[in-house]
Design a protein around this motif. Structure first.
Motif, PDB file in Angstrom:
ATOM      1  N   ARG A   1     -11.983  47.479   8.292  1.00 49.47           N
ATOM      2  CA  ARG A   1     -12.732  46.494   8.973  1.00 49.47           C
ATOM      3  C   ARG A   1     -12.948  47.422  10.547  1.00 49.47           C
ATOM      4  NH1 ARG A   1     -11.093  40.575   7.778  1.00 49.47           N
ATOM      5  NH2 ARG A   1     -11.691  40.349   5.335  1.00 49.47           N
ATOM      6  N   SER A   2     -11.791  47.936  11.074  1.00 50.76           N
ATOM      7  CA  SER A   2     -11.958  48.308  12.298  1.00 50.76           C
ATOM      8  C   SER A   2     -12.520  49.717  12.483  1.00 50.76           C
ATOM      9  CB  SER A   2     -10.270  48.621  12.995  1.00 50.76           C
ATOM     10  OG  SER A   2      -9.749  49.366  12.089  1.00 50.76           O
TER      11      SER A   2
ATOM     12  N   ARG B   1      -7.027  46.096   4.828  1.00 47.83           N
ATOM     13  CA  ARG B   1      -8.322  45.262   4.849  1.00 47.83           C
ATOM     14  C   ARG B   1      -8.927  45.586   6.401  1.00 47.83           C
ATOM     15  NH1 ARG B   1      -7.422  40.544   0.870  1.00 47.83           N
ATOM     16  NH2 ARG B   1      -7.615  41.616  -1.084  1.00 47.83           N
ATOM     17  N   ARG B   2      -7.715  45.094   7.098  1.00 49.91           N
ATOM     18  CA  ARG B   2      -8.200  44.857   8.772  1.00 49.91           C
ATOM     19  C   ARG B   2      -8.320  46.321   9.218  1.00 49.91           C
ATOM     20  NH1 ARG B   2      -3.714  40.623  11.334  1.00 49.91           N
ATOM     21  NH2 ARG B   2      -4.734  38.726  10.150  1.00 49.91           N
TER      22      ARG B   2
END
Length: 219
Positions: free
Chosen positions: A217-218, A213-214
């Protein structure tokens, strides 16, 4: 059904110590496998033919023979061939790392090839050295693309770690067998250890989802 899990009460701390050994072994094997697998993947896409040949033969050997055989060869043959008394845990980490690298090399190579070729051409046109381009631009994107496959490999290493009990490493499976031999009841300790493996896999999967998920997002 003649089940009595209370027999495990005094053995729970002993079994739980095996969790730390299992996790440490998995972490070291996965890290070593990833690093060596990355090197092998770079060999496979190299313009140097001997490197490509070496990586191809290496992968063929380690993917074409049983992991248990590789483990036994490293543990029992090392003292005979090199006059070095290798520890069971070191032999296990080496065998699993070398084996994992063979599979990961193909996964990482696929991840590298999935990165847009235009990025390589743009980096080279800007005069960025090949090593800098590969480790700063291409590999980070490749790892992001193959993250699910990397997690699957870690899960496989975690579960296959039970094989190291055959050479005396006191991980979870070995300790379950010790408790079974001591209490003459094998079902209870094996089920308890199976639950621990399952929880560890769930935790690893949960952490992987957070990382994924991170990374999204990046983007």
């Amino acid at each position: 059904m003649n089940l009595d899990f209370s027999v495990l009460n005094e053995y729970v701390p002993y079994i739980m110590k095996g969790t730390a050994v299992t996790l440490l072994f998995t972490l070291v094997s996965a890290l070593f496998g990833f690093i060596w697998g990355t090197v092998l993947s770079l060999f496979k896409i190299s313009n140097i033919q001997p490197l490509r040949w070496f990586a191809t033969v290496y992968t063929s050997i380690f993917r074409g023979t049983p992991l248990l055989l590789q483990l036994a060869l490293i543990y029992y043959a090392t003292p005979q061939l090199f006059n070095y008394d290798i520890s069971p845990l070191m032999a296990a980490g080496l065998a699993f790392g070398l084996n994992s690298a063979a599979y990961l090399s193909e996964t990482i190579r696929g991840g590298i090839m999935s990165v847009d070729r235009g990025q390589r051409e743009a980096a080279l046109s800007l005069g960025i050295p090949y090593r800098t381009m590969m480790f700063s631009i291409i590999l980070p994107q490749a790892v992001k693309n193959i993250l699910p496959a990397l997690v699957n490999e870690c899960i496989a290493l975690l579960k296959e770690s039970s094989l190291v009990s055959v050479i005396g490493v006191e991980e979870l499976m070995r300790r379950a067998n010790v408790v079974g031999a001591d209490t003459f009841r094998y079902f209870e300790p094996l089920v308890f250890v199976g639950a621990i493996y399952y929880i560890l896999v769930l935790m690893l999967t949960f952490v992987a989802r957070i990382l994924e998920r991170r990374m999204r997002r990046s983007d």
